[in-house]
Enzyme design. Structure first.
Site, PDB file in Angstrom:
ATOM      1  N   ASN A   9      92.717  -1.740  27.505  1.00 42.62           N
ATOM      2  CA  ASN A   9      92.392  -1.818  28.936  1.00 42.62           C
ATOM      3  C   ASN A   9      91.824  -0.469  29.382  1.00 42.62           C
ATOM      4  OD1 ASN A   9      92.249  -2.211  31.680  1.00 42.62           O
ATOM      5  ND2 ASN A   9      94.458  -2.006  32.029  1.00 42.62           N
ATOM      6  N   LYS A  11      90.569   0.264  32.182  1.00 49.35           N
ATOM      7  CA  LYS A  11      90.714   0.475  33.639  1.00 49.35           C
ATOM      8  C   LYS A  11      89.358   0.901  34.224  1.00 49.35           C
ATOM      9  CE  LYS A  11      95.387   2.046  32.709  1.00 49.35           C
ATOM     10  NZ  LYS A  11      96.656   2.163  33.351  1.00 49.35           N
ATOM     11  N   HIS A  96      97.962  -7.025  37.002  1.00 51.34           N
ATOM     12  CA  HIS A  96      98.278  -5.657  36.580  1.00 51.34           C
ATOM     13  C   HIS A  96      98.932  -4.929  37.758  1.00 51.34           C
ATOM     14  CE1 HIS A  96      97.883  -1.584  35.122  1.00 51.34           C
ATOM     15  NE2 HIS A  96      97.615  -2.070  33.928  1.00 51.34           N
ATOM     16  N   GLU A  98      98.638  -2.080  38.838  1.00 50.26           N
ATOM     17  CA  GLU A  98      97.709  -1.279  39.663  1.00 50.26           C
ATOM     18  C   GLU A  98      97.012  -2.165  40.690  1.00 50.26           C
ATOM     19  OE1 GLU A  98      95.610   0.500  36.408  1.00 50.26           O
ATOM     20  OE2 GLU A  98      97.379   1.707  35.921  1.00 50.26           O
ATOM     21  N   GLU A 168     104.932  -5.204  31.241  1.00 43.55           N
ATOM     22  CA  GLU A 168     104.513  -3.825  31.508  1.00 43.55           C
ATOM     23  C   GLU A 168     105.400  -3.222  32.593  1.00 43.55           C
ATOM     24  OE1 GLU A 168     100.266  -3.096  30.140  1.00 43.55           O
ATOM     25  OE2 GLU A 168     100.161  -3.619  32.252  1.00 43.55           O
ATOM     26  N   GLY A 174     101.146   4.730  32.177  1.00 41.55           N
ATOM     27  CA  GLY A 174     100.486   6.020  32.415  1.00 41.55           C
ATOM     28  C   GLY A 174     101.442   7.187  32.584  1.00 41.55           C
ATOM     29  N   SER A 213     102.333   3.131  28.091  1.00 41.34           N
ATOM     30  CA  SER A 213     102.334   4.357  27.284  1.00 41.34           C
ATOM     31  C   SER A 213     102.430   4.106  25.778  1.00 41.34           C
ATOM     32  CB  SER A 213     103.462   5.298  27.740  1.00 41.34           C
ATOM     33  OG  SER A 213     103.264   5.680  29.086  1.00 41.34           O
TER      34      SER A 213
END
Ligand code: PEP
Length: 259
Positions: A9, A11, A96, A98, A168, A174, A213
């Protein structure tokens, strides 16, 4: 372990030069790695077609990072599942954290997207996971259930069959702090059992991914976990050396070439 699914991914990262370099390098990876792994690349959607043309390998798949739930119409700036399908991608990452956080996507909005993705013969990669606070409050399983339930409500009992679910944990994305393999396995087992129970069908087939991560250092212990079918790699997938190493380690673990 079955064929590992390794997802990159990117992003909101990448540029023409990276697309060129990454595509060129991936063509040179040993053929066996493609056969034994399902590799899914998810660059920003405008680069998908270019990468597909450059890589020319039917064993490498593409995923969009988002989609609108409408198929067409006056929705300026949006892209539909129909269009994603037309450019030759096969998967769509949905939910996701985010997008949940920065674009206020709630479970209902994600369920509508899920429905449109399936209707257009694409495969959803549904991301679910709890925040650090929710984990501290002991709410992980409730959060995951809510994220899953809305899909069942909107899309029916059979909705998860042959789809990917990426666990996730938000606190692992991250941050460099991956969840431990023991925790990952425990949560994956819970997700699998819950979906089978809710779908009332023990033959429901789901592919469980871990994301948060993932690196060359921790891939070995994560991919070994019984319930893990693969990993979703964020920042670690932008560096092709890194990403290819993750693919290779997964392959070796699968082939029992690495303990
Ligand atoms: C992700 O983007 O879903 C992700 C897991 O990111 P990272 O690997 O950078 O934590």
């Amino acid at each position: 372990m079955k064929t590992p699914i390794i997802i990159a991914n990117w992003k909101l990262n990448g540029h023409k030069l990276l697309v060129e370099k990454f595509s060129k390098k991936i063509k040179n990876i040993e053929k066996n790695f493609f056969k034994e792994n399902t590799i899914i690349l998810s660059p920003p959607v405008i680069y998908i077609q270019k990468m597909k043309e450059k890589i020319k390998n039917k064993k490498i798949f593409f995923a969009a990072q988002n989609v609108d739930f409408n198929n067409k119409g006056a929705f300026t700036g949006e892209i539909s599942s129909y269009m994603i399908n037309e450019i030759g991608a096969k998967y769509v990452i949905l939910g996701h954290s985010e997008r949940r956080k920065n674009h206020n996507e709630d479970n209902l909005c994600i369920a509508k997207k899920f429905k449109s993705v399936k209707k257009n013969n694409l495969i959803p990669i549904l991301c679910i996971g709890e925040t650090e606070q929710e984990k501290k409050d002991g709410l992980t399983k409730n959060i995951l259930k809510n994220q899953i339930n809305q899909i069942f409500l909107k899309c029916g009992l059979n909705s998860f069959h042959k789809t990917c679910i990426a666990y996730e944990p938000v606190w692992a994305i991250g941050t460099g702090k991956n969840a431990s393999p023991i925790l990952i396995n425990k949560i994956m087992k819970f997700i699998k059992k819950y979906i089978i129970y809710k779908s009332k069908n023990k033959n429901t087939k789901i592919y469980l991914q871990y994301g948060g991560s993932v690196s060359t250092k921790n891939i070995k212990s994560i991919i070994k976990s019984k319930y893990v079918n693969g990993v979703l790699v964020g920042s670690g997938s932008l560096d092709y050396k890194n990403f290819f190493k993750i693919i290779k380690i997964s392959y070796k673990i699968k082939k029992n070439l690495l303990k």
